[in-house]
Design a protein around this motif. Sequence first.
Motif, PDB file in Angstrom:
ATOM      1  N   ILE A   1       0.714  -1.255  -0.083  1.00  0.00           N
ATOM      2  CA  ILE A   1       0.049   0.033  -0.214  1.00  0.00           C
ATOM      3  C   ILE A   1       0.941   1.137  -0.129  1.00  0.00           C
ATOM      4  CG2 ILE A   1      -1.830   1.258   1.151  1.00  0.00           C
ATOM      5  CD1 ILE A   1      -2.468  -1.475   2.603  1.00  0.00           C
ATOM      6  N   ARG A   2       0.748   1.958  -0.946  1.00  0.00           N
ATOM      7  CA  ARG A   2       1.594   3.484  -1.161  1.00  0.00           C
ATOM      8  C   ARG A   2       0.578   4.749  -1.028  1.00  0.00           C
ATOM      9  NH1 ARG A   2       6.556   1.697  -3.074  1.00  0.00           N
ATOM     10  NH2 ARG A   2       6.746  -0.468  -3.566  1.00  0.00           N
ATOM     11  N   ASP A   3       1.281   5.806  -0.561  1.00  0.00           N
ATOM     12  CA  ASP A   3       0.578   6.911  -0.379  1.00  0.00           C
ATOM     13  C   ASP A   3       0.788   7.611  -1.730  1.00  0.00           C
ATOM     14  OD1 ASP A   3       3.294   8.016  -0.698  1.00  0.00           O
ATOM     15  OD2 ASP A   3       3.251   8.564   1.431  1.00  0.00           O
ATOM     16  N   GLY A   4       0.272   8.880  -1.667  1.00  0.00           N
ATOM     17  CA  GLY A   4       0.079   9.792  -2.823  1.00  0.00           C
ATOM     18  C   GLY A   4       1.530  10.203  -3.294  1.00  0.00           C
ATOM     19  N   ARG A   5       2.574   9.851  -2.741  1.00  0.00           N
ATOM     20  CA  ARG A   5       4.006  10.150  -3.484  1.00  0.00           C
ATOM     21  C   ARG A   5       4.650   8.809  -3.799  1.00  0.00           C
ATOM     22  NH1 ARG A   5       6.816  13.656   1.386  1.00  0.00           N
ATOM     23  NH2 ARG A   5       8.334  13.055   0.024  1.00  0.00           N
ATOM     24  N   GLY A   6       3.888   7.760  -3.683  1.00  0.00           N
ATOM     25  CA  GLY A   6       4.611   6.427  -4.113  1.00  0.00           C
ATOM     26  C   GLY A   6       5.339   5.813  -3.022  1.00  0.00           C
ATOM     27  N   ARG A   7       5.347   6.178  -1.907  1.00  0.00           N
ATOM     28  CA  ARG A   7       6.107   5.454  -0.670  1.00  0.00           C
ATOM     29  C   ARG A   7       5.303   4.555   0.017  1.00  0.00           C
ATOM     30  NH1 ARG A   7       7.365  10.062   3.723  1.00  0.00           N
ATOM     31  NH2 ARG A   7       5.136   9.913   3.688  1.00  0.00           N
ATOM     32  N   ALA A   8       5.975   3.294   0.184  1.00  0.00           N
ATOM     33  CA  ALA A   8       5.286   2.144   0.848  1.00  0.00           C
ATOM     34  C   ALA A   8       5.002   2.716   2.416  1.00  0.00           C
ATOM     35  CB  ALA A   8       6.317   1.050   0.760  1.00  0.00           C
ATOM     36  N   ILE A   9       3.757   2.487   2.799  1.00  0.00           N
ATOM     37  CA  ILE A   9       3.183   2.891   3.932  1.00  0.00           C
ATOM     38  C   ILE A   9       2.621   1.797   4.960  1.00  0.00           C
ATOM     39  CG2 ILE A   9       3.040   5.585   3.202  1.00  0.00           C
ATOM     40  CD1 ILE A   9      -0.031   4.747   3.243  1.00  0.00           C
ATOM     41  N   GLY A  10       2.088   0.886   4.100  1.00  0.00           N
ATOM     42  CA  GLY A  10       1.624  -0.473   4.879  1.00  0.00           C
ATOM     43  C   GLY A  10       1.363  -1.564   3.779  1.00  0.00           C
ATOM     44  N   LEU A  11       0.993  -2.763   4.476  1.00  0.00           N
ATOM     45  CA  LEU A  11       0.906  -3.850   3.435  1.00  0.00           C
ATOM     46  C   LEU A  11      -0.589  -4.546   3.799  1.00  0.00           C
ATOM     47  CD1 LEU A  11       3.935  -5.840   4.362  1.00  0.00           C
ATOM     48  CD2 LEU A  11       3.774  -4.324   2.619  1.00  0.00           C
ATOM     49  N   GLY A  12      -1.079  -5.060   2.575  1.00  0.00           N
ATOM     50  CA  GLY A  12      -2.182  -5.566   2.609  1.00  0.00           C
ATOM     51  C   GLY A  12      -2.158  -7.323   2.341  1.00  0.00           C
ATOM     52  N   GLY A  13      -2.529  -8.204   3.184  1.00  0.00           N
ATOM     53  CA  GLY A  13      -2.289  -9.664   2.917  1.00  0.00           C
ATOM     54  C   GLY A  13      -3.705 -10.400   2.869  1.00  0.00           C
ATOM     55  N   ARG A  14      -3.544 -11.219   1.611  1.00  0.00           N
ATOM     56  CA  ARG A  14      -4.626 -12.168   1.576  1.00  0.00           C
ATOM     57  C   ARG A  14      -4.391 -13.700   1.862  1.00  0.00           C
ATOM     58  NH1 ARG A  14      -7.277 -16.619  -0.640  1.00  0.00           N
ATOM     59  NH2 ARG A  14      -9.427 -16.125  -1.714  1.00  0.00           N
ATOM     60  N   ALA A  15      -5.096 -14.402   2.908  1.00  0.00           N
ATOM     61  CA  ALA A  15      -4.623 -15.253   3.525  1.00  0.00           C
ATOM     62  C   ALA A  15      -4.878 -16.758   2.200  1.00  0.00           C
ATOM     63  CB  ALA A  15      -5.603 -15.754   4.578  1.00  0.00           C
ATOM     64  N   MET A  16      -4.090 -17.588   2.496  1.00  0.00           N
ATOM     65  CA  MET A  16      -3.945 -18.803   1.590  1.00  0.00           C
ATOM     66  C   MET A  16      -4.641 -19.827   2.248  1.00  0.00           C
ATOM     67  SD  MET A  16      -2.585 -17.774  -1.342  1.00  0.00           S
ATOM     68  CE  MET A  16      -2.464 -19.470  -1.879  1.00  0.00           C
ATOM     69  N   ALA A  17      -4.714 -19.888   3.527  1.00  0.00           N
ATOM     70  CA  ALA A  17      -5.535 -20.989   4.519  1.00  0.00           C
ATOM     71  C   ALA A  17      -6.741 -20.407   4.271  1.00  0.00           C
ATOM     72  CB  ALA A  17      -4.760 -21.146   5.584  1.00  0.00           C
ATOM     73  N   ALA A  18      -7.856 -21.800   4.050  1.00  0.00           N
ATOM     74  CA  ALA A  18      -9.218 -21.340   4.117  1.00  0.00           C
ATOM     75  C   ALA A  18      -9.432 -21.148   5.196  1.00  0.00           C
ATOM     76  CB  ALA A  18     -10.026 -22.604   3.376  1.00  0.00           C
ATOM     77  N   ASP A  19      -9.024 -21.409   6.493  1.00  0.00           N
ATOM     78  CA  ASP A  19      -9.603 -21.522   7.922  1.00  0.00           C
ATOM     79  C   ASP A  19      -8.758 -20.394   8.639  1.00  0.00           C
ATOM     80  OD1 ASP A  19      -7.064 -22.570   7.673  1.00  0.00           O
ATOM     81  OD2 ASP A  19      -7.406 -24.128   9.275  1.00  0.00           O
ATOM     82  N   ALA A  20      -8.278 -19.414   7.830  1.00  0.00           N
ATOM     83  CA  ALA A  20      -7.590 -18.302   8.338  1.00  0.00           C
ATOM     84  C   ALA A  20      -8.621 -17.521   8.875  1.00  0.00           C
ATOM     85  CB  ALA A  20      -6.823 -17.324   7.367  1.00  0.00           C
ATOM     86  N   ARG A  21      -8.208 -16.654  10.287  1.00  0.00           N
ATOM     87  CA  ARG A  21      -9.061 -16.062  11.024  1.00  0.00           C
ATOM     88  C   ARG A  21      -9.655 -14.803  10.278  1.00  0.00           C
ATOM     89  NH1 ARG A  21      -6.478 -14.653  16.714  1.00  0.00           N
ATOM     90  NH2 ARG A  21      -8.361 -13.752  16.784  1.00  0.00           N
ATOM     91  N   ALA A  22      -8.980 -14.384   9.189  1.00  0.00           N
ATOM     92  CA  ALA A  22      -9.085 -13.362   8.519  1.00  0.00           C
ATOM     93  C   ALA A  22      -8.685 -13.496   7.132  1.00  0.00           C
ATOM     94  CB  ALA A  22      -8.818 -11.824   8.920  1.00  0.00           C
TER      95      ALA A  22
END
Length: 659
Positions: A209-230
Amino acid sequence: MSLPPGFLDELRTRLSLGQVVGRKVMWDQRKTNQGKGDYWAPCPFHQEKSASFHVDDQKGFYYCFGCHAKGDAISFVRETENVGFMEAVQILAGEAGMPMPARDPQAQEKADRRTLLADVMEQAVQWHKLQLQTAAAGAARDYLDKRGLGPEAQARWDIGYAPDNGGIMAHLTGKGVDSKLVIEAGLAAESDRGGSPYDRFRGRIIFPIRDGRGRAIGLGGRAMAADARAKYLNSPETPLFDKGRSLYNQKPAREAAGKGTPLIVAEGYMDVIALSEAGFGATVAPLGTAITEDQLRLLWRISPEPIIALDGDTAGMRAAMRVIDNALPLLEAGQSLRFALMPEGMDPDDLLKAKGASAMQDLLDQAIPMVQLLWQRETDGKVFDSPERKAALDKTLREKIKLIADPSIRSHYGEAIKQMRWALFNPRNTASPRKQSGGARQPWNRNAQPWQRSLSPVPSNKQSALGAGAANEDHLREAVILATLLATPAVASEFEAQLERMTCADETHTRIRDGILTHIGAVDVVETLTAELAFDPLEKLKEQTHVRITPTVLRAGDIEAARLCLGHELARLSAMRGYAREVSDGMEDTLDDVADESVTWRLAKAAAAVDTSVRRETNDTADFETAENGAKLSKDERSAFDDMLSRISLTKKGQGEAG
């Protein structure tokens, strides 16, 4: 923040405009003379094949001989990257190696800390990208391939992978990064049990996740396990990352929107990537939350009318409805939202795979305004078969419209809601033949154009002695009413309900009446209707001498006189037509052998209504007689009334003899 004197001049001196512009264009080597600082290229601000865009590197200015765009390095960055003045200055200062002017010590310390954290986040992005190429990430690569994201797309979006056992903390601290910075960046967290810190992202596909200047400010993660809490997990709130004030793909979308591409708001990372890869580059997404007020303001800084394209399921519709409540208080002239409704059960990615980019473009072209979705939210699946339910709807909509701060927008929303309300509560239907012959008015359709509206039925007076001369009198009254409204349109809204109920005697009056109702509140009604009807409605009405000399027409704009005239004429017209209908219906009842005392009562009531309106009109009683109930009737009306009573008497006598 203010800039010290001479800072911008120094910045422009240090920069080469040719280098700044050269990142965005391809120079035409046939016309360009680099030695003299004279550059030519196709213009980046409009579509062209010839090189009409000129850069004078020595003077520091550019000019396009095609679209006439001109400016310096700062204006070029502002236009091509769709950023504000200070952001453009910061970008150029970084390229020129010039530190921005110092702020107060605390602010500078915070800025330095954020710079450190951004560097840590960028290292994390690059490490996760490398992990996506390992054997442990085979399932993640297969998933991305199935979603249509091959290696090239993965590289464009810096997509990575966090192994099941983590590893980012060990990697960064091994590179000399303080563990406190790793935790502060949101990449790791302290254990509640007092053990060593643990990696937040494990067994997930990583989206930077990058801001308006293109700097990395965070991450988003998509779980591969079907039983992941989120299924999806975002970075926590950090000095860098505030998910309620950030948008995924903000910088590229801002640049694309700056070139005229519509700004689209999708629901998640994969929708943004799929849309962008399909050619819809100005696409962003909120980060796991409903769109906040801060995000709305950010969207409007990018584009004045973003298109919300959420999923076509229940959750997507709920999210769209929440956006409405957040947006209403913030609306300004030229600043709103539109909604592209996905087919049920589909998201933008599904639609693109099933039907292609053209289907998505069709939905965007058909995006509906926010007021229409507000109406849909309050009416879909509900039945309004009682006055109480209708009143509840009116109350709800009034409360929503009150949220709008801008008075002009609030007024236009009220008008739009009024039109949709009439379309709902007055569907086209036909009354019974008997009521139609008695002059029942078909509902007026506000949404139709004047030439598309069907004409209201003309009341028939053939069975009544009142028909002689009454039709001409009614026609004249209609003309006076319509001419008064055209001469003083400011009072039209006060008599809207009566005007909607007024049945017109001919097609011309019907078209004029519908036009007045359509444009209530406008000050140029006559000019507008003249264009729509192909004739001047006021001049048409003034062809009748009585209308031409009516005081309210001669004194156009006299609001008090117009109110008095309209109140009287509408009441008189309604009373006379009501009496005529009662006589007509009473005669039918007599012929059908159903006459009783109720007919006499109805006639007496109608006559009393006529009397009330007559008393307002004149004190001259020479041509009037008095009925048994004290009502004043003209000689023709009295004759019809006596004839009616005679028929009733004969009918009742015949019924008695038969008994």
